[in-house]
Design a protein around this motif. Structure first.
Motif, PDB file in Angstrom:
ATOM      1  N   ASN A 176      65.657  22.384 -83.457  1.00  0.00           N
ATOM      2  CA  ASN A 176      65.259  23.581 -84.202  1.00  0.00           C
ATOM      3  C   ASN A 176      64.113  23.372 -85.180  1.00  0.00           C
ATOM      4  O   ASN A 176      63.261  24.248 -85.332  1.00  0.00           O
ATOM      5  CB  ASN A 176      66.479  24.141 -84.953  1.00  0.00           C
ATOM      6  CG  ASN A 176      67.561  24.631 -84.012  1.00  0.00           C
ATOM      7  OD1 ASN A 176      67.331  25.506 -83.195  1.00  0.00           O
ATOM      8  ND2 ASN A 176      68.753  24.046 -84.125  1.00  0.00           N
ATOM      9  N   SER A 182      55.714  20.405 -80.340  1.00  0.00           N
ATOM     10  CA  SER A 182      56.932  20.321 -79.525  1.00  0.00           C
ATOM     11  C   SER A 182      58.074  21.137 -80.111  1.00  0.00           C
ATOM     12  O   SER A 182      59.216  20.996 -79.692  1.00  0.00           O
ATOM     13  CB  SER A 182      57.373  18.860 -79.387  1.00  0.00           C
ATOM     14  OG  SER A 182      57.646  18.293 -80.663  1.00  0.00           O
ATOM     15  N   ARG A 241      70.055  21.606 -72.373  1.00  0.00           N
ATOM     16  CA  ARG A 241      69.331  22.809 -72.774  1.00  0.00           C
ATOM     17  C   ARG A 241      70.184  23.559 -73.791  1.00  0.00           C
ATOM     18  O   ARG A 241      71.328  23.925 -73.492  1.00  0.00           O
ATOM     19  CB  ARG A 241      69.042  23.717 -71.581  1.00  0.00           C
ATOM     20  CG  ARG A 241      67.985  23.163 -70.643  1.00  0.00           C
ATOM     21  CD  ARG A 241      67.654  24.156 -69.544  1.00  0.00           C
ATOM     22  NE  ARG A 241      67.116  25.401 -70.049  1.00  0.00           N
ATOM     23  CZ  ARG A 241      65.832  25.574 -70.364  1.00  0.00           C
ATOM     24  NH1 ARG A 241      64.969  24.565 -70.236  1.00  0.00           N
ATOM     25  NH2 ARG A 241      65.399  26.728 -70.800  1.00  0.00           N
ATOM     26  N   ARG A 255      59.972  26.339 -74.238  1.00  0.00           N
ATOM     27  CA  ARG A 255      60.423  26.049 -75.608  1.00  0.00           C
ATOM     28  C   ARG A 255      61.640  26.904 -75.980  1.00  0.00           C
ATOM     29  O   ARG A 255      61.950  27.060 -77.158  1.00  0.00           O
ATOM     30  CB  ARG A 255      59.288  26.313 -76.601  1.00  0.00           C
ATOM     31  CG  ARG A 255      58.072  25.420 -76.435  1.00  0.00           C
ATOM     32  CD  ARG A 255      56.945  25.941 -77.326  1.00  0.00           C
ATOM     33  NE  ARG A 255      55.711  25.163 -77.237  1.00  0.00           N
ATOM     34  CZ  ARG A 255      55.191  24.464 -78.238  1.00  0.00           C
ATOM     35  NH1 ARG A 255      55.827  24.414 -79.401  1.00  0.00           N
ATOM     36  NH2 ARG A 255      54.066  23.814 -78.099  1.00  0.00           N
ATOM     37  N   ASP A 256      62.290  27.505 -74.963  1.00  0.00           N
ATOM     38  CA  ASP A 256      63.454  28.371 -75.173  1.00  0.00           C
ATOM     39  C   ASP A 256      63.118  29.594 -76.015  1.00  0.00           C
ATOM     40  O   ASP A 256      63.939  30.075 -76.800  1.00  0.00           O
ATOM     41  CB  ASP A 256      64.614  27.595 -75.805  1.00  0.00           C
ATOM     42  CG  ASP A 256      65.166  26.547 -74.866  1.00  0.00           C
ATOM     43  OD1 ASP A 256      65.328  26.852 -73.669  1.00  0.00           O
ATOM     44  OD2 ASP A 256      65.419  25.412 -75.320  1.00  0.00           O
ATOM     45  N   THR A 279      60.673  24.238 -81.166  1.00  0.00           N
ATOM     46  CA  THR A 279      61.370  25.279 -80.412  1.00  0.00           C
ATOM     47  C   THR A 279      61.726  26.474 -81.290  1.00  0.00           C
ATOM     48  O   THR A 279      62.460  27.363 -80.863  1.00  0.00           O
ATOM     49  CB  THR A 279      62.653  24.716 -79.776  1.00  0.00           C
ATOM     50  OG1 THR A 279      63.482  24.145 -80.796  1.00  0.00           O
ATOM     51  CG2 THR A 279      62.322  23.669 -78.731  1.00  0.00           C
ATOM     52  N   SER A 293      64.252  34.418 -81.502  1.00  0.00           N
ATOM     53  CA  SER A 293      63.653  33.516 -80.510  1.00  0.00           C
ATOM     54  C   SER A 293      62.706  34.282 -79.592  1.00  0.00           C
ATOM     55  O   SER A 293      62.637  34.044 -78.390  1.00  0.00           O
ATOM     56  CB  SER A 293      64.732  32.803 -79.684  1.00  0.00           C
ATOM     57  OG  SER A 293      65.528  31.985 -80.503  1.00  0.00           O
TER      58      SER A 293
END
Length: 334
Positions: free
Chosen positions: A26, A309, A49, A95-96, A311, A63
């Motif tokens: 996170n 990188s 995941r 990156r979800d 998320t 998100s």
């Protein structure tokens, strides 16, 4: 059925706590690099995941990144933005993150739509496209603290040393400079530029690349709106007035196609014409063109909003020299 790996599994393999795994997923910026790399290796090894829905409930984040969908206008000009939206969606998914498309016909209508999205907590960040001088959208977003990045520079006095916000763009001047230098290297002695009316930030940048590189071989600067038929008419008249032109650099593929048609009708099909955008239409006609690489633009936008990188949305501070990604385009010669 094989059980899906859990946070606990990743923590065990990486030799860290459950909280450390959560931090890497996170907010990776707060974790030491060596530890982060060890956890990322464990995530890759196990194929872990995070459960996106559970994370949204836990973190109270959507998100989701919002992006404006331009109205359909026909022609070939929208191909680059379409590729950008596709690339942004694919890379955000990695990156979800999700991408939400919203429609608006004007900047004012877009601000109203953004207000609805912000009030409903539907987006964590926004990608603004088609920026222009005095753009009211960016000021509105800054005032309300909604993280955003623009595809297109802020068009301030100095967007690098004094950025108004995060931005990613294609170096239009580098593209037309490469096109002009290619024509000169091929023996052209009078290179013209076919561009849009002055005042368009993007168009002015593309013209600048031609001016800075053409030197003594400068031909006329023809002006027309971004339309194939209008470009054809302007070029027909321009070539009649200046038959010494032996190379043409254009601000877009639409203009290049019009120029190519006019040259062919005038019996000058041998004049090399270079467009900008590298659309399928230009490829089909065998026209050289500048490739904007929208996939790199999409990656740059996400890096500015989330880190290389990350998320979750954790935008980079808009500080001098670090608030932008400028993608150098590539000349495709045909």
């Amino acid at each position: 059925m094989t059980k899906a790996p859990t946070v606990e599994d990743v923590a065990r393999v990486a030799g860290v706590s459950r909280q450390t795994v959560s931090n890497v997923v996170n907010t990776p910026g707060i974790v030491r690099e060596a530890t982060r790399l060890r956890v990322e290796a464990a995530i890759a090894e196990l194929g872990y995941r995070p459960h996106a829905a559970a994370r949204r409930l836990r973190t109270r984040r959507s998100s989701t990144i919002g992006i404006h969908l331009d109205p359909y206008a026909g022609g070939i000009a929208g191909v680059v933005l379409d590729r950008f939206v596709h690339a942004l969606t694919e890379r955000a998914s990695e990156r979800d993150m999700r991408v939400l498309l919203y429609a608006a016909r004007t900047a004012e209508e877009e601000i109203d739509r953004l207000g609805d999205l912000l009030e409903g907590g539907e987006v964590d960040a926004v990608v603004v496209t088609g920026t222009f001088h005095g753009d009211p959208r960016t000021g509105w977003l800054n005032e309300r603290g909604l993280p955003f990045v623009s595809f297109g520079r802020p068009w301030g006095e100095d967007d690098v040393a004094a950025p108004a916000h995060l931005w990613v763009d294609v170096d239009g001047a580098a593209g037309t400079r490469a096109a002009t230098e290619h024509l000169l290297a091929g023996g052209a002695r009078r290179v013209a530029f076919l561009g849009w009316p002055a005042g368009s930030g993007t168009g002015d940048e593309r013209e600048r690349g031609w001016r800075e590189s053409v030197g003594a071989a400068a031909g006329p600067r023809w002006v027309v709106e971004d339309n194939v038929a209008l470009a054809r008419d302007v070029l027909a008249e321009g070539l009649a007035r200046d038959p010494e032109v032996d190379g043409i650099v254009c601000a877009s593929d639409s203009l290049a196609i019009g120029a190519h048609l006019a040259a062919a009708v005038a019996g000058r099909a041998d004049i090399p014409v270079i467009g900008f955008d590298n659309t399928p239409a230009a490829e089909a006609l065998g026209l050289s063109s500048v490739e904007q690489l929208p996939e790199r633009v999409a990656s740059g936008a996400l890096d500015l909003l989330m880190g290389e990188s990350g998320t979750v949305v954790a935008p980079r501070p808009a500080t001098a020299g670090a608030a932008h990604v400028l993608v150098e385009p590539r000349l495709v010669v045909r």
